[in-house]
Design an enzyme around this catalytic site. Structure first.
Site, mmCIF file in Angstrom:
data_model
loop_
_atom_site.group_PDB
_atom_site.id
_atom_site.type_symbol
_atom_site.label_atom_id
_atom_site.label_comp_id
_atom_site.label_asym_id
_atom_site.label_seq_id
_atom_site.Cartn_x
_atom_site.Cartn_y
_atom_site.Cartn_z
ATOM 1 N N SER A 157 -1.119 3.591 -8.975
ATOM 2 C CA SER A 157 -0.812 2.290 -9.556
ATOM 3 C C SER A 157 -0.735 2.405 -11.077
ATOM 4 C CB SER A 157 -1.855 1.272 -9.090
ATOM 5 O OG SER A 157 -1.463 -0.038 -9.392
ATOM 6 N N ASP A 248 4.696 -2.902 -0.737
ATOM 7 C CA ASP A 248 4.149 -2.953 -2.090
ATOM 8 C C ASP A 248 5.186 -3.553 -3.037
ATOM 9 O OD1 ASP A 248 2.987 -2.448 -4.560
ATOM 10 O OD2 ASP A 248 3.035 -0.268 -4.362
ATOM 11 N N HIS A 278 0.191 -1.736 -1.067
ATOM 12 C CA HIS A 278 -0.381 -1.221 -2.305
ATOM 13 C C HIS A 278 -1.877 -1.004 -2.104
ATOM 14 C CE1 HIS A 278 -0.113 -0.696 -6.698
ATOM 15 N NE2 HIS A 278 -1.365 -1.148 -6.723
#
Length: 327
Positions: A157, A248, A278
């Site tokens: 991320s 995501d 995610h």
């Protein structure tokens, strides 16, 4: 886009619990809740031969490091791993499970750095902390037991975003890097985020909240160190594995970044996980594909570090894991 059954069960459990989304909590509440969720989903804690904490000089004061060392002696290939959390949440504890498993599975030394967080320290503080730590580790390889010719960066991320930014800085300022591991990375902060607003999962409102914390000046969204996808030239960067999840909001920009790396001649693999969300990479105790993705990352790093294949290791898992320009 159908959710994987494990994702559907996870979402149902979160909805039933009624926990507010992180962006609806205070900063201290969100930071505590984020760490608790990751620990709950990360599975059993793997023992590692050595784990120690260090402090090194950074651009604005000392930075904490945590060093994970597997069995073995002498200089080891080393992965510098940047934790996720939208540049707002997270600490060196956040990536503990990932670092332990990769240290054992590759095997390699893994080091994670406690970079400064937003909104207290907005862009580009985290980028410069991460690059400074990478450079320091390369310069002090002997005392860390690291092989400076086999140094890689990675993260999930926001950590993937920072790893990509570090490769851009390292291309001109050093140190040389052997690989980059980008797990559902943020690569373009200049446009409207994708996805829906399901409060039980990471969603478009999450993306907006993190961006607002990190990018005090909206013009920074077009800086390649904040949005690597917008860099004019991506040639000469280290070989990459990009991992994406179908559900995501960051999926499309991660895939576009993999395409641009390939187009620039960078050996690149894309491992895409249908039905995943995610955060799945950090939660192998909850998602089978989280374990598979971590195994894929280990295979990729083993290859880039020139290590022998382990028993049972194979190609990078996922869908569309290979493509033109892969190496």
């Amino acid at each position: 886009m159908a959710a994987h059954p494990e994702v559907a069960a996870y979402r149902a459990a979160r909805a039933a619990a009624g926990a507010p989304p992180l962006y609806a909590q205070t900063l201290s509440e969100a930071r505590a809740a984020d760490l608790a969720a990751i620990r709950a989903g990360s599975g059993a804690v793997e023992p590692v031969t050595e784990v120690r904490d260090e402090r090194i000089p950074g651009p604005a004061g000392e930075l904490p490091l945590r060093v994970y060392r597997p069995a073995g002696s002498g200089p080891l290939p080393t992965l510098l791993y940047f934790f996720g959390g939208g540049w707002t949440l997270g600490s060196i504890d956040t990536a503990d499970g990932i670092c332990r498993r990769l240290a054992n599975a590759v095997p390699c030394q893994v080091i994670t750095v406690g970079y400064r967080l937003a909104p207290e320290h907005p862009f580009p503080a985290a980028v410069h902390d991460c690059h400074a730590a990478t450079s320091w580790i390369a310069r002090h390889a002997d005392e860390l037991g690291a092989d400076p010719t086999r140094l890689a960066v990675g993260g999930d991320s926001a950590g993937g975003n920072l790893a990509a930014a570090v490769t851009l800085l390292s291309r001109t300022d050093g140190p040389p890097l052997a690989a980059q591991l980008l797990v559902y990375p943020n690569t373009d902060q200049s446009g409207e985020p994708a996805g829906d607003e399901d409060p039980a999962l990471f969603n478009r409102r999450s993306v907006v909240w993190y961006r607002r914390n990190y990018l005090v000046d909206p013009a920074h969204a077009r800086d390649p160190l904040a949005s690597p996808l917008l860099a004019e030239d991506l040639s000469g960067l280290p070989p990459a594995l990009v991992i994406t999840a179908e559900l995501d909001p960051l999926c499309a920009e991660g895939q576009r970044y993999a395409d641009r790396l390939r187009d620039a001649g960078v050996p690149t693999r894309l491992a895409h996980y249908p039905g995943m969300i995610h955060g799945f990479f950090a939660m192998p105790g909850t998602f089978t594909d989280g374990r598979r993705a971590q195994e894929s990352a280990a295979v990729f790093l083993r290859e880039r570090f020139g290590l022998p294949a382990s028993a049972g290791s194979g190609e990078v898992a996922g869908v569309a894991a290979a493509g033109p320009g892969d190496g």
